[in-house]
Design an enzyme around this catalytic site. Structure first.
Site, mmCIF file in Angstrom:
data_model
loop_
_atom_site.group_PDB
_atom_site.id
_atom_site.type_symbol
_atom_site.label_atom_id
_atom_site.label_comp_id
_atom_site.label_asym_id
_atom_site.label_seq_id
_atom_site.Cartn_x
_atom_site.Cartn_y
_atom_site.Cartn_z
ATOM 1 N N ARG A 189 0.819 -1.213 0.000
ATOM 2 C CA ARG A 189 0.000 0.000 0.000
ATOM 3 C C ARG A 189 0.854 1.264 0.000
ATOM 4 N NH1 ARG A 189 -2.561 -3.698 3.348
ATOM 5 N NH2 ARG A 189 -4.745 -4.121 2.901
ATOM 6 N N ASN A 210 -4.814 5.344 1.092
ATOM 7 C CA ASN A 210 -3.647 4.557 1.513
ATOM 8 C C ASN A 210 -2.333 5.272 1.247
ATOM 9 O OD1 ASN A 210 -4.757 2.187 2.635
ATOM 10 N ND2 ASN A 210 -5.262 1.417 0.607
ATOM 11 N N ARG A 232 -12.540 -8.684 8.090
ATOM 12 C CA ARG A 232 -12.027 -9.856 7.364
ATOM 13 C C ARG A 232 -11.603 -10.953 8.341
ATOM 14 N NH1 ARG A 232 -8.804 -5.911 3.355
ATOM 15 N NH2 ARG A 232 -10.362 -5.791 1.684
ATOM 16 N N HIS A 245 -2.618 -0.362 8.898
ATOM 17 C CA HIS A 245 -3.437 -0.947 7.834
ATOM 18 C C HIS A 245 -2.477 -1.238 6.679
ATOM 19 C CE1 HIS A 245 -6.633 -1.830 5.078
ATOM 20 N NE2 HIS A 245 -6.350 -0.798 4.303
#
Length: 300
Positions: A87, A119, A150, A174
């Protein structure tokens, strides 16, 4: 009257706008993107989609001045320079976008809450905080909210129960250094590790499936949007309705002067307070390593 602005109308920003409109979550919606033809196309589709509903939302286009009385602004600009599973490959382009966008938002007179998706989420959220000069509790990233969803799905599939009966958190960046805090994961009212015997290999396999979940989708259709759009919609509702629910968000860590994924209470004023987690020594170490990773990206 509730008003939300979305800056960046790619797949994610557009799906957020559609979700807000179909659910009737806001009274006014402001859409801004450097591609004005795309904004107009989204406006036409959104207004068409509302014709067969009871929803009436005023949609305003292009102008930053429309943001002056918004409750929330979603930052969803996104670079096309994405390198497989990293990312951070988007950082240079998205950093520049933040430096161009945020002064215009501040100049509009906006005094609401920034909700950042772009991101690398923790780095960009930190940059939005620094560029805007806003109080930290009003600058929030979606952080590990989607990653946590998730994880719940993956653990539920492993145990043969609904993922909606799983609770717990993915913490940290993240991104690549995120981790599942297994000590927080519950199946109903019982701790996961008390309910079932799982090997270190099985836990690692589920953690990796969680970390790579977005890339699995991206490799198959070249983008991801539904999961983060529904997550963002839920966070917007929590803010507008002052629900004070707990989510793992990219929040400010004063000690390290960065934003990173950690559970917090979310309400109308933004971050009400962070949770206090009793992590294991291993989890504390993993969190510190993730903090160092985000700090390193910022120093670049």
């Amino acid at each position: 009257m509730s008003k939300v602005g979305i800056i960046g109308l790619g797949h994610v920003g557009s799906d957020i706008a559609y979700t807000l409109c179909t659910k009737g979550q806001v009274d006014e919606l402001v859409l801004i993107d450097k591609n004005k033809e795309k904004v107009m196309a989204e406006y036409l589709e959104l207004t068409d989609s509302m014709m067969m509903t009871e929803v009436k939302i005023t949609i305003l286009l292009h102008e930053y001045r429309h943001l002056n009385d918004a409750d929330i602004i979603v930052i969803s600009v996104g670079s096309q320079s994405i390198d497989n599973e990293d990312r951070v490959s988007e950082l240079n382009d998205n950093k520049q976008a933040v430096k161009e966008i945020i002064p215009q938002v501040v100049s509009s007179g906006f005094k609401g809450i920034f909700l950042v998706i772009t991101n690398p989420c923790d780095v960009i959220t930190t940059l939005v905080h620094r560029e805007s000069g806003f109080p930290a509790y009003r600058v929030i990233g979606t952080g590990t909210s989607l990653d946590t969803n998730r994880m719940k799905r993956i653990v539920g599939e492993k145990l043969g129960v609904s993922g909606q009966s799983i609770n717990g958190y993915v913490l940290g960046e993240h991104g690549e250094s995120q981790f599942v805090a297994w000590s927080t994961v519950m199946v109903g009212t019982q701790k996961l590790l008390d309910v079932v015997s799982l090997s270190e290999d099985e836990l690692e396999e589920m953690k990796e499936a969680t970390r790579l979940g977005g890339w699995e989708i991206h490799q198959r259709k070249s983008w991801t949007s539904y999961g983060i759009a529904s997550t963002t919609s839920r966070l917007i509702q929590s803010i507008l309705k002052d629900e004070k629910k707990i989510y793992p968000l990219s929040i400010y860590q004063e000690k390290d002067n960065i934003h990173i994924g950690y559970p917090a209470v979310l309400g109308k004023r933004g971050i009400v307070k962070a949770l206090s987690l009793d992590l294991t020594k291993k989890e504390d170490l993993l969190f510190r390593q993730s903090v160092e990773q985000v700090t390193q990206y910022l120093e670049q």
